[in-house]
Design a protein around this motif. Structure first.
Motif, short mmCIF file in Angstrom:
data_model
loop_
_atom_site.label_atom_id
_atom_site.label_comp_id
_atom_site.label_asym_id
_atom_site.label_seq_id
_atom_site.Cartn_x
_atom_site.Cartn_y
_atom_site.Cartn_z
N GLY A 1 -96.03 66.52 44.03
CA GLY A 1 -94.99 67.53 43.84
C GLY A 1 -93.73 66.96 43.24
O GLY A 1 -92.92 67.68 42.66
N TRP B 1 -98.45 56.59 53.52
CA TRP B 1 -99.32 55.42 53.37
C TRP B 1 -99.57 55.28 51.88
O TRP B 1 -99.36 56.23 51.11
CB TRP B 1 -100.65 55.63 54.13
N TYR C 1 -104.35 56.01 47.42
CA TYR C 1 -105.31 55.22 46.66
C TYR C 1 -105.04 55.38 45.16
O TYR C 1 -105.26 54.45 44.38
CB TYR C 1 -106.76 55.59 47.01
N VAL D 1 -106.94 65.02 51.25
CA VAL D 1 -108.00 64.02 51.46
C VAL D 1 -107.63 62.78 50.65
O VAL D 1 -107.30 62.88 49.47
CB VAL D 1 -109.37 64.58 50.99
N SER D 2 -107.66 61.61 51.32
CA SER D 2 -107.25 60.38 50.64
C SER D 2 -108.38 59.36 50.60
O SER D 2 -109.03 59.10 51.61
CB SER D 2 -106.05 59.77 51.39
N LYS E 1 -113.56 63.02 44.83
CA LYS E 1 -112.56 64.10 44.84
C LYS E 1 -112.91 65.20 43.81
O LYS E 1 -112.63 66.36 44.02
CB LYS E 1 -111.14 63.56 44.56
C1 LIG Z 1 -98.25 70.01 47.66
C2 LIG Z 1 -98.40 68.52 47.82
C3 LIG Z 1 -97.52 67.66 47.20
C4 LIG Z 1 -97.64 66.27 47.34
N1 LIG Z 1 -96.78 65.45 46.68
C5 LIG Z 1 -96.93 64.10 46.76
C6 LIG Z 1 -96.07 63.23 46.01
O1 LIG Z 1 -95.17 63.68 45.29
N2 LIG Z 1 -96.30 61.90 46.11
C7 LIG Z 1 -97.29 61.36 46.89
O2 LIG Z 1 -97.43 60.12 46.93
N3 LIG Z 1 -98.09 62.16 47.62
C8 LIG Z 1 -97.95 63.52 47.56
N4 LIG Z 1 -98.78 64.35 48.27
C9 LIG Z 1 -99.79 63.76 49.17
C10 LIG Z 1 -101.04 63.24 48.45
O3 LIG Z 1 -101.48 64.17 47.49
C11 LIG Z 1 -102.15 62.99 49.48
O4 LIG Z 1 -101.73 62.01 50.40
C12 LIG Z 1 -103.49 62.60 48.87
O5 LIG Z 1 -104.48 62.80 49.84
C13 LIG Z 1 -103.55 61.15 48.38
O6 LIG Z 1 -104.84 60.90 47.89
P1 LIG Z 1 -105.29 59.41 47.46
O7 LIG Z 1 -104.89 58.47 48.57
O8 LIG Z 1 -106.80 59.52 47.32
O9 LIG Z 1 -104.61 59.09 46.19
C14 LIG Z 1 -98.67 65.74 48.14
C15 LIG Z 1 -99.58 66.61 48.79
C16 LIG Z 1 -99.45 67.98 48.63
C17 LIG Z 1 -100.43 68.91 49.32
#
Ligand SMILES: Cc1cc2nc3c(=O)[nH]c(=O)nc-3n(C[C@H](O)[C@H](O)[C@H](O)COP(=O)(O)O)c2cc1C
Length: 180
Positions: A39, A65, A68, A98-99, A108
């Motif tokens: 976001g 955290w 990934y 989901v991370s 994903k």
């Molecule tokens: C609406 C929304 C906005 C998000 N914005 C961010 C962001 O700006 N930066 C970030 O690091 N995570 C953000 N997140 C959280 C990550 O999308 C989330 O932790 C994700 O599962 C990470 O996946 P990964 O570890 O596989 O990369 C956001 C989640 C949502 C639902």
């Protein structure tokens, strides 16, 4: 307009994102793809055009955290900013909850019902269902307490034909002062 006031740290303080949601796709050094909903992103420079994304890069409390996707970007120096439309809300909610840092075996793309398409200039795949995809190479990085502000320089744009026909569509390729 009636407004509710809250302060940082208040229970239930709503999250605030400065713009619309994007979905960042990236691959790790072994070619494994990930998608992260983000976001906090913005166009941050005019010439050359540069985009910033705030990627969580270290642990703090339960919400923060290292994503990934952050690891993927570190390993390859590349990522794609995919701009979804409203029909993809379920997909960005899934990719944002989901991370791969916690569930490394999840695909994903499959989970969110999305299609990976080969990019033109980077190794990370495009999300075909998103009407706009911006392929980026990492330009620079600012370390902040929980997130890193990763600045990407676009190397290719993909815009859905339906959008390109709209009168008000911004023509990135012919943008003035491009690479001044
Ligand atoms: C609406 C929304 C906005 C998000 N914005 C961010 C962001 O700006 N930066 C970030 O690091 N995570 C953000 N997140 C959280 C990550 O999308 C989330 O932790 C994700 O599962 C990470 O996946 P990964 O570890 O596989 O990369 C956001 C989640 C949502 C639902």
């Amino acid at each position: 307009m009636q407004k509710r006031i809250s302060f940082p740290g208040d229970a239930g303080a709503p999250p605030f994102y400065p713009g619309s949601i994007v979905m960042i796709s990236a691959v790790d050094g072994r070619g494994r793809a990930d998608i992260c909903t983000v976001g906090a992103w913005s166009l941050v420079n005019g010439a050359p055009r540069l985009f910033g994304i705030a990627m969580c890069a270290r642990s703090s409390g339960t919400s923060y955290w290292k994503r990934y996707t952050t690891t993927c970007i570190e390993e390859t120096g590349e990522f794609v900013i995919n701009i979804p439309d409203v029909t993809l809300q379920r997909a960005w909610e899934l990719c944002g909850s989901v991370s791969l840092a916690q569930q490394p075996d999840v695909d994903k793309f499959e989970l969110a019902g999305l299609t990976a398409v080969r990019a033109a200039r980077v190794g990370a795949p495009l999300i075909d269902e998103c009407p706009v995809n911006i392929e980026c190479r990492v330009h620079s990085r600012l370390t902040l307490p929980t997130h890193d502000w990763i600045v990407g320089e676009p190397v290719a744009f993909h815009t859905a034909a339906a959008l390109a026909n709209e009168e008000k569509t911004f023509d990135w390729e012919r943008a003035p002062r491009w690479r001044d």
